[in-house]
Design a protein around this motif. Structure first.
Motif, short mmCIF file in Angstrom:
data_model
loop_
_atom_site.label_atom_id
_atom_site.label_comp_id
_atom_site.label_asym_id
_atom_site.label_seq_id
_atom_site.Cartn_x
_atom_site.Cartn_y
_atom_site.Cartn_z
N TYR A 142 0.82 -1.13 -0.04
CA TYR A 142 0.09 0.08 0.05
C TYR A 142 0.88 1.39 0.03
O TYR A 142 0.75 2.38 0.94
CB TYR A 142 -0.94 0.06 1.24
CG TYR A 142 -1.90 -1.06 1.24
CD1 TYR A 142 -3.19 -0.86 0.86
CD2 TYR A 142 -1.73 -2.37 1.68
CE1 TYR A 142 -4.11 -1.90 0.65
CE2 TYR A 142 -2.63 -3.42 1.57
CZ TYR A 142 -3.88 -3.08 1.14
OH TYR A 142 -4.83 -4.23 1.07
N PRO A 143 1.81 1.27 -1.06
CA PRO A 143 2.64 2.53 -1.12
C PRO A 143 1.72 3.86 -1.19
O PRO A 143 2.18 4.99 -0.97
CB PRO A 143 3.59 2.40 -2.27
CG PRO A 143 2.80 1.24 -3.08
CD PRO A 143 1.95 0.54 -2.26
N MET A 144 0.58 3.57 -1.70
CA MET A 144 -0.39 4.84 -1.87
C MET A 144 -0.84 5.38 -0.47
O MET A 144 -1.52 6.68 -0.72
CB MET A 144 -1.49 4.45 -2.74
CG MET A 144 -2.62 3.55 -2.34
SD MET A 144 -1.93 1.83 -1.91
CE MET A 144 -1.90 1.21 -3.55
N VAL A 145 -0.87 4.44 0.51
CA VAL A 145 -1.41 5.14 1.83
C VAL A 145 -0.18 5.91 2.48
O VAL A 145 0.82 5.28 2.81
CB VAL A 145 -1.92 3.93 2.53
CG1 VAL A 145 -2.34 4.39 4.18
CG2 VAL A 145 -2.90 3.13 1.88
N LYS A 146 -0.62 6.92 2.92
CA LYS A 146 0.44 8.08 3.45
C LYS A 146 0.49 8.05 4.98
O LYS A 146 1.23 8.62 5.47
CB LYS A 146 0.27 9.40 2.82
CG LYS A 146 0.32 9.35 1.20
CD LYS A 146 1.64 8.88 0.78
CE LYS A 146 1.63 8.96 -0.80
NZ LYS A 146 2.67 8.11 -1.41
N ALA A 147 -0.61 7.39 5.45
CA ALA A 147 -0.64 7.42 7.06
C ALA A 147 0.50 6.78 7.54
O ALA A 147 0.89 5.62 6.84
CB ALA A 147 -1.92 6.91 7.40
N LYS A 148 1.00 7.14 8.61
CA LYS A 148 2.06 6.34 9.39
C LYS A 148 1.33 5.00 10.05
O LYS A 148 0.13 4.79 10.28
CB LYS A 148 2.61 7.09 10.49
CG LYS A 148 1.80 7.61 11.59
CD LYS A 148 2.45 8.28 12.59
CE LYS A 148 1.69 8.64 13.75
NZ LYS A 148 2.40 9.59 14.44
N THR A 149 2.16 4.10 10.22
CA THR A 149 1.71 2.84 10.93
C THR A 149 2.32 2.34 12.09
O THR A 149 3.38 3.00 12.62
CB THR A 149 1.90 1.66 9.89
OG1 THR A 149 3.43 1.37 9.69
CG2 THR A 149 1.43 1.82 8.44
#
Length: 347
Positions: A142-149
């Motif tokens: 999911y490189p398109m998701v910019k939220a941190k994990t």
């Protein structure tokens, strides 16, 4: 003072997410952050589900503004996401900090084209995953998701000291019976083993396709040594768990399986596939024995090892209980949640 609204399945829904949320209510962070609870889903008829969701929306409309963080417990399933979407939109309108807590593991591979899932994740300040293994996979898929994990393990409730004198020669399997859980693998293995261990018994617990698996059991000639209990709770469930010597899990897909944590807490030796987040914590031969997905022959060998060695069963059970109480203690998980909230409030 910071307030947090938890959003997820109703406690009476059963299943892993509901179990996680029940434990969270007992953790120190719950009182510290004056957590509120909003149940959006329930395992009932469609009419009851709709009524339950509508009541949740009405409650959210009047209460969400008083919270600083909205912590969603969810899965990539579109129905779940759609049900939670109105609450997410209210949280966005109120400019609340948003946590998306994903209760799945290797199923993440199947949702890379799920536009609604990706849209929801990109509205979060943090995406919580159940294991370090899934954090690495998530960043790749999911490189398109910019939220941190962040990674937060499921907690396991402490249990009393185990009375090993009541243990019986029984193997339990507890799950919603479907193609993913693969109860048929245990039946295949037991067909090979039953002649050598006539005093052992299999207990298969849970709902789902009980009729289909019961028929398979009958066709394999195992009716006299396999019992299907259906979905049981309370003292009946506790009696089965407390007397079991071995727990077996054959799943291909899991998040971080609560049922393994429950087995460890009760001093039960575990045989399992290396599924979900378990590879984060597996210590082969100490807290479990593993076998490859779909491999009934390998499962047969691992079950034989445990059945033939009471010493191995006891040593694994004792170590697993101590391991689980240390790694998955509610106080330790509470500290992780507390750290997460402090971090996102800074951002």
């Amino acid at each position: 003072m910071t307030k947090v609204l938890m959003v997820g399945s109703a406690e009476q829904s059963g299943g892993g997410v509901a179990s996680v949320l029940r434990l969270m209510k007992q953790m120190p962070f719950w009182e510290k952050y004056r957590c509120g609870w909003l149940g959006t889903q329930i395992q009932r008829s469609y009419g009851v589900k709709l009524w339950y969701a509508l009541k949740a929306y009405a409650k959210a409309l009047f209460t969400i503004w008083g919270y600083d963080i909205v912590h969603f417990h969810t899965v990539p399933d579109k129905i779940c996401l759609i049900i939670q979407l109105p609450v997410l939109l209210l949280a966005l309108a109120g400019r609340k900090k948003i946590v998306m807590h994903i209760h799945m593991g290797n199923q993440l591979e199947d949702h890379t084209q799920n536009g609604l899932f990706i849209w929801c994740l990109n509205r979060a300040d943090c995406v919580v995953l159940l294991a370090k293994k899934w954090q690495n996979l998530f960043e790749t898929l999911y490189p398109m998701v910019k939220a941190k994990t962040a990674v937060i393990y499921n907690a396991c409730a402490p249990t009393p000291a185990v009375d090993y004198s009541v243990k019986e020669k029984s193997i339990i399997f507890a799950a919603h019976l479907d193609e993913n859980k693969r109860a048929d693998l245990l039946l295949q293995a037991w067909k090979r083993l039953r002649g050598d261990f006539p005093d052992w018994h299999i207990m298969i617990m849970g709902n789902g396709d009980v009729e289909g698996y019961s028929r398979l059991c009958h066709d394999m000639g195992l009716d006299d040594c396999v019992t299907f209990t259906g979905y049981i709770t309370g003292k009946q469930k506790e009696d089965v768990w407390n007397k079991a010597s071995i727990y077996c899990m054959c799943s291909r897909h899991e998040g971080f399986p609560m049922v393994v944590l429950e087995a460890w807490a009760r001093g039960i030796a575990v045989v399992t596939t290396p599924v979900g987040g378990l590879p984060d914590v597996i210590e082969e031969g100490r807290n479990c024995l593993t076998f490859p997905f779909g491999d009934a022959e390998a499962l047969t060998k691992q079950l034989r090892r445990l059945i033939e060695s009471p010493e191995l069963r006891r040593s694994m059970a004792e170590y697993s209980k101590m391991f689980g109480e240390r790694v998955f203690a509610p106080e330790r998980i509470s500290e992780s949640v507390d750290a997460l909230y402090k971090e996102i409030l800074k951002s």
